[in-house]
Structure formats: structure tokens, C-alpha cells
Enzyme design. Structure first.
Site, mmCIF file in Angstrom:
data_model
loop_
_atom_site.group_PDB
_atom_site.id
_atom_site.type_symbol
_atom_site.label_atom_id
_atom_site.label_comp_id
_atom_site.label_asym_id
_atom_site.label_seq_id
_atom_site.Cartn_x
_atom_site.Cartn_y
_atom_site.Cartn_z
ATOM 1 N NE ARG A 72 -4.095 -9.671 0.423
ATOM 2 C CZ ARG A 72 -3.205 -9.519 1.394
ATOM 3 N NH1 ARG A 72 -2.732 -8.320 1.678
ATOM 4 N NH2 ARG A 72 -2.777 -10.566 2.078
ATOM 5 C CG ASP B 277 -5.968 -10.511 7.041
ATOM 6 O OD1 ASP B 277 -5.210 -11.093 6.240
ATOM 7 O OD2 ASP B 277 -6.778 -9.630 6.692
ATOM 8 N NE ARG C 272 -1.556 -15.423 5.644
ATOM 9 C CZ ARG C 272 -1.803 -15.052 4.395
ATOM 10 N NH1 ARG C 272 -2.194 -13.802 4.128
ATOM 11 N NH2 ARG C 272 -1.679 -15.919 3.407
ATOM 12 C CG HIS D 173 -7.511 -9.359 2.909
ATOM 13 N ND1 HIS D 173 -6.784 -10.030 3.871
ATOM 14 C CD2 HIS D 173 -7.328 -10.059 1.761
ATOM 15 C CE1 HIS D 173 -6.205 -11.087 3.330
ATOM 16 N NE2 HIS D 173 -6.513 -11.124 2.047
#
Length: 308
Positions: free
Chosen positions: A88, A148, A151, A175
């Protein structure tokens, strides 16, 4: 209640769809730079209204921010998406320019809006919006922790062989694949600690699978995921729009909380009509504090690369 979503790609369109289906907003505006793209997505979604039973009006526009005027909540999903093998953090340079321009255009037409940042690297993009807009810190929120945590709960339910409605858990920290701090110690199955059911080794596997959740999907799909990110954003938007006072882990600007300052990172917050109503400080173990501090250092390194 008017909501603007900038970026009509897979995440933005999914976000708009979930918001519309929940039927709490009067209007959703989709904005994109690709000619006709947002208009087409909006029309396609509106043609599901009678099938899905919602009355939310969805409109699309190619870069005309005047149509976003008076938005209560604005979501920024725009920017380049991750490809397999990319972190990311590698998206920082390009996406920073996009997010800076978009946030300025949004505030020009909706000065009282609340902004939710989805673009990656999300914690640094949230910090960028804080530093360049002058909005109060309660009105700028980064989405990552909500996704998150979803998940994390998926992986916990998988390991427990339990219905996901039985499972609760939260991820704090940055993140990013290395920065996430899944709080396995505090995770529960219907109020019973998951450590009662799972070994330390299995819990560690759950933690690692959670941390690479985005990368796993990127490898399978060839691009970033969209259903769960869209659903995560819609949950935050609903909590704000309906003044639900729900707790979500979100990227928030810290000023001494958790011993951290001058950065945005995922922590539990109460979301209501004013955006971030409060930051919730939970008691962390020494190991969790250490992981959060390391995550914060990585976020600050990214922030230092911003051209403010």
C-alpha cells in the site's frame, strides 16, 4: 442526508450500492474523472432500486463537484489501486496528489462535511487531509481498521468453525501488512475468549492471515478487493448519518492517546453525527503496545515523504 463518493471504481461503486440498499441516505453522488463512468454506474445502480427496494437517489458526474454541494459525508476512494506484489505504501506519491486535490474540491462545495478516507496508503492519506484542509480532527476519518477487523473476524470464524455472528474481534494499528495489530487476546466467541478454543499456534496463524488479507486478495483478483471495503465504508457512513454511537477502529489523528501524537493510526473510536465523537483508550498488553509503537513508527516514516 447527502453522501458523496469520489471514485466510481469497484470500491466506490460497492460503497454507493451498500449505502443505497440500507436506505438511510436521500442522495448518493458518484464522482469520477473518466468521462461517463460515474454516470453509467449511477444509472446501473438506480435500475436496481425497484428490485432491491430502496429509494435513495444515486447520481453520477464526471468531475463536476458542484453536484456534491451540501454533502453531509464525503468518501474518498480515488487513486490507483494495488497490483500483485505492491505494498500500500508504494501508492503514496501518486495518490497523495489525487487525495489533496479531491479533498480541496469537496470542501469548497461542502465546508461542513465529514470526510472518510479510503485511498492508500490510508493512514498517511488521512494525515494528509488533516494537514491540508484545516477541518476539525473529528471530521476526518480513515477507514482501514473497520475492514481489517472484518477480515480478522472472518479468519477467527474460519478457525473456530463457528458462525461469524458468534465472533467479535478488533484490529488496531496501521492499515498495512506489517502494521496491523490484531487483538487476539481480546477476541471472543459469544463473550468467551477465543483462546479457550484455539491454540496459541492457531491464533498466530489467524493473526498472520489477517495481516496479509488485502495482499492475499490482490494476488487472487489481480487488483484490490471491493466488496468488503465497500461494506466497511458503508458501515462507517451509516454510523455517522444515523448517529449510532457505534465503536469502530478507524484511523484518527492522535494527540497523546496511546502515547502517540501527530499521526493518524487505527484506534477504537465512537462514531456519531459529529464524526469521531471520542477516542476509546483500551488497556493493551506490553506486547500489543510494542507492536502499536512499531506500527506508528512505520506510519510516521511514510508521513515524512509527503510534500505538504
Amino acid at each position: 442526508m447527502k453522501v458523496t463518493v469520489v471514485g466510481a471504481g469497484a470500491v466506490g461503486a460497492s460503497c454507493a450500492e451498500y449505502i443505497a440498499i440500507k436506505n438511510f441516505a436521500s442522495e448518493v453522488v458518484l464522482v469520477d474523472i473518466k468521462e461517463g463512468f460515474a454516470e453509467g454506474k449511477a444509472m446501473d445502480l438506480m435500475q436496481t432500486a425497484s428490485l432491491n427496494g430502496f429509494d435513495t437517489k444515486i447520481v453520477g458526474t464526471t468531475g463536476d463537484y458542484s453536484k456534491t454541494a451540501g454533502s453531509d459525508i464525503c468518501v474518498i476512494t480515488s487513486g490507483i489501486a494495488r497490483k500483485p506484489g505492491m505494498s500500500r505504501d508504494e501508492l503514496l506519491g501518486i495518490n497523495a496528489g489525487i487525495v489533496k486535490s479531491v479533498s480541496s474540491s469537496l470542501i469548497e462545495h461542502s465546508p461542513n462535511t465529514i470526510i472518510i478516507v479510503v485511498s492508500n496508503p490510508m493512514d498517511t492519506m488521512t494525515y494528509l487531509v488533516h494537514k491540508t484542509t484545516g477541518l476539525p480532527k473529528n471530521r476526518i476519518i480513515g477507514m482501514g481498521g473497520a475492514l481489517d477487523s472484518a477480515r480478522f473476524k472472518y479468519r477467527l470464524a474460519e478457525a473456530l468453525e463457528a458462525p461469524i455472528s458468534d465472533v467479535d474481534g478488533m484490529v488496531i494499528g496501521g492499515h498495512s501488512d506489517k502494521g496491523m495489530v490484531p487483538l487476539t487476546r481480546l477476541a471472543t466467541r459469544n463473550s468467551v475468549p477465543v483462546s479457550e478454543f484455539l491454540s496459541e499456534e492457531r491464533l498466530e496463524q489467524v493473526k498472520q492471515d489477517t495481516k496479509v488479507g488485502g495482499a492475499t486478495l490482490t494476488g487472487l483478483l489481480g487488483t484490490s478487493a471491493w466488496y468488503a471495503p465497500g461494506a466497511a465504508v458503508s458501515g462507517l457512513v451509516q454510523a455517522i448519518a444515523c448517529d449510532q454511537k457505534k465503536i469502530y477502529p478507524c484511523s484518527a489523528l492522535l494527540d497523546g492517546e496511546y502515547g502517540l501524537s501527530d499521526l493518524c493510526i487505527g484506534v477504537p473510536v465512537v462514531l456519531g453525527r459529529n464524526g469521531i465523537e471520542s477516542i476509546v483508550e483500551i488497556n493493551l498488553s506490553d506486547a500489543e503496545k510494542e507492536h502499536l509503537a512499531a506500527s506508528a513508527d512505520a506510519v510516521k516514516t511514510n508521513n515524512a515523504n509527503l510534500e505538504l
